[in-house]
Design a protein around this motif. Structure first.
Motif, mmCIF file in Angstrom:
data_model
loop_
_atom_site.group_PDB
_atom_site.id
_atom_site.type_symbol
_atom_site.label_atom_id
_atom_site.label_comp_id
_atom_site.label_asym_id
_atom_site.label_seq_id
_atom_site.Cartn_x
_atom_site.Cartn_y
_atom_site.Cartn_z
ATOM 1 N N VAL A 161 0.802 -1.362 -0.092
ATOM 2 C CA VAL A 161 0.007 -0.058 -0.245
ATOM 3 C C VAL A 161 0.717 1.226 0.021
ATOM 4 O O VAL A 161 0.745 2.311 -0.609
ATOM 5 N N SER A 162 1.920 1.118 0.769
ATOM 6 C CA SER A 162 2.877 2.288 0.736
ATOM 7 C C SER A 162 3.412 2.482 -0.623
ATOM 8 O O SER A 162 3.493 3.541 -0.986
ATOM 9 N N ALA A 163 3.809 1.308 -1.247
ATOM 10 C CA ALA A 163 4.226 1.533 -2.732
ATOM 11 C C ALA A 163 3.049 2.031 -3.657
ATOM 12 O O ALA A 163 3.216 2.896 -4.440
ATOM 13 N N ILE A 164 1.831 1.707 -3.384
ATOM 14 C CA ILE A 164 0.732 2.188 -4.338
ATOM 15 C C ILE A 164 0.689 3.726 -4.041
ATOM 16 O O ILE A 164 0.573 4.359 -5.093
ATOM 17 N N LEU A 165 0.595 4.049 -2.816
ATOM 18 C CA LEU A 165 0.540 5.491 -2.400
ATOM 19 C C LEU A 165 1.669 6.296 -3.057
ATOM 20 O O LEU A 165 1.414 7.160 -3.859
ATOM 21 N N SER A 166 2.873 5.822 -3.188
ATOM 22 C CA SER A 166 3.939 6.577 -3.591
ATOM 23 C C SER A 166 4.067 6.638 -5.032
ATOM 24 O O SER A 166 4.330 7.591 -5.573
ATOM 25 N N GLN A 167 3.576 5.519 -5.544
ATOM 26 C CA GLN A 167 3.561 5.597 -7.001
ATOM 27 C C GLN A 167 2.203 6.453 -7.429
ATOM 28 O O GLN A 167 2.706 7.089 -8.628
ATOM 29 N N GLN A 168 1.259 6.698 -6.742
ATOM 30 C CA GLN A 168 0.194 7.437 -7.082
ATOM 31 C C GLN A 168 0.103 8.809 -6.465
ATOM 32 O O GLN A 168 -0.931 9.536 -6.616
ATOM 33 N N ILE A 169 1.338 9.100 -5.839
ATOM 34 C CA ILE A 169 1.542 10.457 -5.370
ATOM 35 C C ILE A 169 0.907 11.602 -6.289
ATOM 36 O O ILE A 169 0.197 12.447 -5.917
#
Lengths: 267, 802
Positions: B286-294
């Motif tokens: 989820v961190s990565a998803i958010l980071s990718q979708q910043i």
């Protein structure tokens, strides 16, 4: 149907705060003093390794309702910073920014997001469409967040806006399947989704060829005819003849004050 | 219904990133399925096995007595402290299965088949009571022997005489050790049949249910002592052993209940660990998803999205993952529970009534599968949506990362390394939060993997101790005792047998200094120069001779009487005789339970059992262990010769049979543990795969830049794969460090549960090496796919990537 939607938007805006003045005809009206955008002694400093860098130095600016203002200047002059401060995307280091009576400078991110969704359309250089959504969904998403139009009517409004920007036939495609110019049209349609009084665009043609850029400027001009206030940052000289006012910025300062219409040659 | 655009975005993101979505879904599903499998299986086992066990009125106490008749049972039953007493007899024989193969069978004789008081079996088919020349077979025995009601079966007694018995019925008996586990079938015959088969018609075991305090172990043992002192011994019978049925079970509990409970607890701990790993993976992804979708978050904010709306979107995203995961995990968990219960049922011989999914387990799975991911994902969601629009749109991406830390600068100075390697090493440490989560997941998986292998090796140490300890080729039990001289002489007449040792045993207690008594222990009398065992002495020395009043105690006894030291003089009591003995040595554990060894001469004088032994142990060649076939042959000859000599032997067993049973049982336990370790490895692998995928995705533009400046596809792949391998290696080092304590904990728990004995840890370097290979493979495999996709993109597309 669209008429009903407009009433809904107006009702919502009325709830947004007393500072919003929404006339019965649904058009935005400049605030009591007639100014749609007002900047008072605005400074913006960026902290860098080599010290504070002043991007804007004491900007004073007034833009009235229905104006089409072009902001020009060299790279690094502070154009984008100016736009980001007006849209609430960035915060000033000091000074006041009042947009349609809304004090942008001292609001939190959520308040600014809600206000932006209802009152301001933002167009970015790189279009910034959501890659997984089709064009209709990209346009309906601001309506969704701001709960402006009834769910069942949003699609029709999105199609109507796509039709206005001339790409209704691509409605169900995802952004990567259309050209850059078409993507920017979708971004403009999205900016119009909640029928805001103000459209702000940062280098909207920076990534487009000259022919397409011309078409985009024509589109912006048509919004002025609808009573919208436009603020467009651009390198493109073609914007000059279309704008009602051109502001030149250099080294974080407005060079030509609130100069009215200038010729293309002066840009 | 019109789906709002924001929810549509989330669903399309899930669908559009299928591998990443599947990764998270599987990560959650593995943990949830494991938790469901273990908890549901535990519930079904408790429901069906324990309830079936309790329903048949289990005996609370067993007293092994010299041959007696039913009147003794009646006399014991008449005691105020006893609710019921039942006489039993078990005779060892052989039975011929449908395929003509001979197997051991325990022929049980119940005092009164018309009124079975306790350990009641359940009739399955045919008759529930064996008439003369009939036999009832236990269900599992009948199945494995291929016998049915109406079949005529040959039974061979120890004297090699064969009798044809009709299978009159099949019964289900949850109280006897299953054929599949013990390797000995169970049959039920009447005393008349036994008499007809040439056996003396007597009972040798008293099963008792006490009147009060049915759960009070001490009270029950005390009642056994009262029965012995007041009724049995005054009547002229001797008591060989008083015991609570089972292996360390409490009264009334299934004979393997404490082992089952302990084992389920271990599996539950491992399933919870799998859940923790899943949670770590969810946070990471989820961190990565958010980071990718910043940037997308910034755009959404710019068009009016408030933070709570964004939080709602990403919570919905995780909810969708969770719901999809439980949709997979619930049926898989149910199937797993079915497998585990079926396995346990065949192993422990109980009837599974129904494989169902109770609300409690369902709620646990739903809670863990849906609420847990949402709960843990809130951390990255709350921090990811806090970003300002400006930072999201303009500050994120290439060059937006923090300054290089010490590690990165260090790698920068390693001029000796190839640029690809330096870049890979620096990349490894760029997303430190993600690296930490990935390392935690893989480290825990590695630590548990090595722990399982260490448990295996530690169990092997225990087994090897048993193997080392047992030096006899065959052993023959002599119920009620026989003349030592006679049995040793008889055994030595067997061709090839060079050593024969008669062992006697009695039950006694230790009289402590404070005048209290210890629990009852087995006291063994054996030649001080024994060659049939080779005990490992932890302290002191072995018995030095006869008439020295020396004893050796084993570690199991020390568990119960921890104050005993080498050199102590302790007073033993057998019957009404008391005598002090010197503790000269402490022998290691070898699965015999608490035991005191003394020289046979001292034993004879102390116990008053002159020239009486209870078993005979023989060796063909004292310098080597005989082959299994030789051991079988000797055991057969022992039974035959002793029967012919009218020495009325019990069953014979061999070294390899004893050892084989132990290893078979442990192998099953290890298979289940390895399945759990593999599950952990899968979750760890999924974690690294996800991390590598996200790292590469985030660096798509950077990869484009690398390729634009001339990096070959091979170089790009190399950078990515090296990073995966480095993460794997780091986790291996950390897992190796953690595997010490985890091995100690797991091996200790398993050995304590299964063997009821303390741990002698043997750390598995083989396990550590295997995990190294696995983790390197995970590192390479997990990074190959992202590396390939990174090199497939055109430079222009990559540089345009937003």
């Amino acid at each position: 149907m669209l008429g009903n939607c407009m009433s809904k938007v107006m009702e919502l805006r009325r709830k947004e705060g007393e500072s919003h003045t929404v006339p019965s005809n649904g058009k935005h009206k400049a605030h009591d003093n007639g100014r749609m955008i007002e900047l008072r002694d605005v400074y913006k400093l960026y902290k860098t390794k080599s010290g504070d860098f002043p991007a804007l130095k004491g900007i004073d600016l007034n833009i009235e309702q229905g104006e089409f203002v072009a902001v020009i200047g060299k790279s690094g002059a502070g154009k984008s910073t100016l736009v980001n401060l007006i849209t609430g995307i960035d915060v000033p280091s000091s000074g006041e920014i009042i947009v349609d009576g809304f004090p942008v400078h001292n609001q939190n991110e959520d308040q600014k997001a809600r206000w932006r969704g209802l009152n301001l359309g933002v167009v970015f250089q790189f279009f910034q469409l959501l890659p997984s959504l089709n064009l209709i969904e990209n346009i309906t998403i601001p309506m969704d967040f701001c709960s402006t139009y009834p769910s069942k009517e949003r699609k029709a409004r999105a199609l109507h806006l796509l039709d206005q920007v001339g790409i209704a036939e691509h409605a169900y495609k995802i952004p990567s399947k259309i050209s850059g110019g078409q993507q920017q049209r979708v971004a403009i349609a999205r900016a119009m989704a909640n029928d805001p009084g103000i459209i702000v665009a940062d280098e909207p043609t920076g990534n487009l060829d000259s022919r397409t850029a011309g078409e985009i400027f024509e589109l912006f001009s048509s919004f002025v005819d609808q009573g919208k206030t436009l603020l467009v940052v651009s390198h493109n000289k073609d914007i000059g003849p279309l704008a009602t006012r051109v502001i030149e910025i250099a080294d974080g300062e407005i060079l030509n004050g609130n100069q009215k219409k200038i010729s293309a040659l002066e840009i | 219904m019109v789906l709002q655009a924001r929810w549509s975005k989330i669903l399309k993101d899930i669908w559009g990133n299928k591998s990443r979505s599947l990764l998270v879904i599987f990560s959650i599903a593995v943990g949830v399925a494991a938790v469901g499998m273990i908890n549901n299986a535990a519930r079904i086992i408790q429901r069906d096995l324990y309830s079936e066990y309790g329903a048949g009125n289990p005996a609370l106490l067993q007293i092994y007595v010299s041959p007696f008749d039913k009147h003794l049972a009646k006399a014991v039953e008449d005691m105020r402290e006893v609710e019921s007493a039942q006489a039993m007899r078990v005779v060892g024989a052989s039975i011929s299965g449908a395929d003509g193969q001979w197997d051991d069978v325990g022929l049980h004789v119940v005092q009164d088949y018309d009124d079975i008081q306790m350990d009641k079996y359940i009739p399955v088919s045919g008759s529930a009571k064996p008439a003369i020349r009939e036999i009832l077979l236990e269900g599992q025995s009948a199945d494995l022997l291929g016998l049915h009601v109406g079949d005529v079966v040959a039974v061979e007694m120890p004297d090699e005489r064969r009798y044809n018995l009709t299978v009159a019925g099949v019964v289900h008996d949850v109280y006897v050790m299953p054929f599949a586990l013990l390797g000995e079938a169970t049959g039920y015959v009447s005393m008349e049949t036994l008499d007809w088969m040439g056996e003396a018609p007597y009972f040798n075991r008293l099963d008792i249910i006490v009147a009060d305090g049915k759960n009070d172990k001490e009270h029950i043992i005390e009642v056994g002592g009262l029965a012995r002192d007041r009724i049995i011994e005054p009547a002229g019978f001797s008591v060989a052993k008083i015991q609570i049925p089972g292996f360390g079970s409490d009264p009334g509990e299934h004979w393997a209940q404490s082992q089952i409970k302990g084992f389920i607890l271990i599996l539950q701990i491992m399933s919870v660990l799998a859940m923790f790993l899943s949670a770590g993976l969810v946070i990471n992804t989820v961190s990565a998803i958010l980071s990718q979708q910043i940037k997308q978050i910034g755009i959404l904010r710019s068009v009016g999205a408030q933070r709570k709306q964004l939080i709602g979107m990403y919570v919905f995203n995780v909810l969708a993952f969770g719901i999809l995961a439980v949709m997979i995990a619930i049926p898989v968990g149910l199937l797993g529970a079915w497998w585990l219960v079926d396995f346990a049922a065949s192993f422990l011989n109980f009837t599974v009534n129904q494989i169902d999914l109770p609300l409690s387990v369902l709620l646990i799975q739903l809670g863990l599968g849906i609420l847990m991911p949402v709960g843990v994902a809130l951390v990255p969601i709350l921090s990811g949506t806090r970003i300002s629009v400006y930072d999201a749109i303009y500050q994120y991406g290439l060059g937006a990362e923090s300054e290089n830390g010490l590690v990165e600068r260090l790698f920068g100075k390693m001029r000796i390394l190839a640029p690809e390697v330096i870049l890979a090493l620096r990349n490894t440490f760029r997303k430190k939060g993600r690296l930490v989560f990935t390392l935690i997941t893989l480290t825990l998986a590695g630590a548990m993997f090595v722990a399982v292998f260490s448990t295996r090796e530690s169990l092997n140490v225990q087994i090897n101790q048993v193997e080392r300890y047992i030096e006899f080729d065959a052993l023959l039990r002599l119920p009620g005792g026989r003349s030592k001289n006679a049995v040793e002489r008889e055994a030595l007449r067997i061709e090839g047998v060079s050593v024969a040792e008669g062992w006697g045993s009695v039950i006694g207690v230790i009289l402590r200094d404070d005048d209290t008594e210890s629990a009852e222990f087995e006291i063994v009398g054996l030649p001080f120069e024994t060659s049939t065992i080779d005990p490992l002495l932890n302290e002191g020395e072995w018995l030095q001779g006869e008439g020295l009043n020396q004893i050796v105690v084993n570690e199991d006894l020390l568990d119960e009487e921890p104050d005993i030291r080498v050199g102590d003089e302790i007073v033993l009591e057998v019957g009404d005789k008391q005598r002090p003995f010197e503790v000269v040595g402490i022998a290691s554990k070898h699965l015999s339970g608490p035991r005191i060894y003394m020289d046979y001469g001292d034993f004879e004088r102390f116990s008053g059992r002159n020239n009486q032994v209870d078993e005979i142990r023989v060796i063909a060649d004292p310098h080597m262990i005989s082959s299994p076939s030789t051991q079988d042959e000797i055991a057969e000859q022992l039974e035959e010769r002793f029967t012919n000599a009218r020495l009325d032997p019990g069953s014979a067993s061999t070294r390899h049979a004893f050892y084989g049973n132990i290893t078979d049982t442990f192998d099953i336990i290890l298979i289940i543990l390895i399945v759990m370790a593999v599950l952990l490895a899968i979750v760890g692998g999924l974690g690294l795969t996800g991390t590598m995928g996200m790292n590469v995705l985030e660096r798509t533009r950077e990869i484009g830049v690398l390729r634009a400046v001339g990096a070959s596809n091979f170089s790009v792949r190399q950078v990515v794969v090296i990073e995966g391998v480095v993460v794997g290696l780091l986790s291996w080092i950390l897992g190796g460090i953690l595997s010490g304590p985890s091995s100690w904990a797991l091996a200790g728990a398993v050995i304590n549960t299964t063997l009821e004995t303390g741990l002698r840890l043997r750390y598995s370097f083989l396990g550590l090496f295997i995990w190294l290979v696995i983790v390197l493979l995970i590192g390479v495999v997990s990074s190959l796919a992202p590396a390939r996709s990174a090199t497939r993109l055109r430079v222009r597309d990559v540089l345009d990537y937003e």
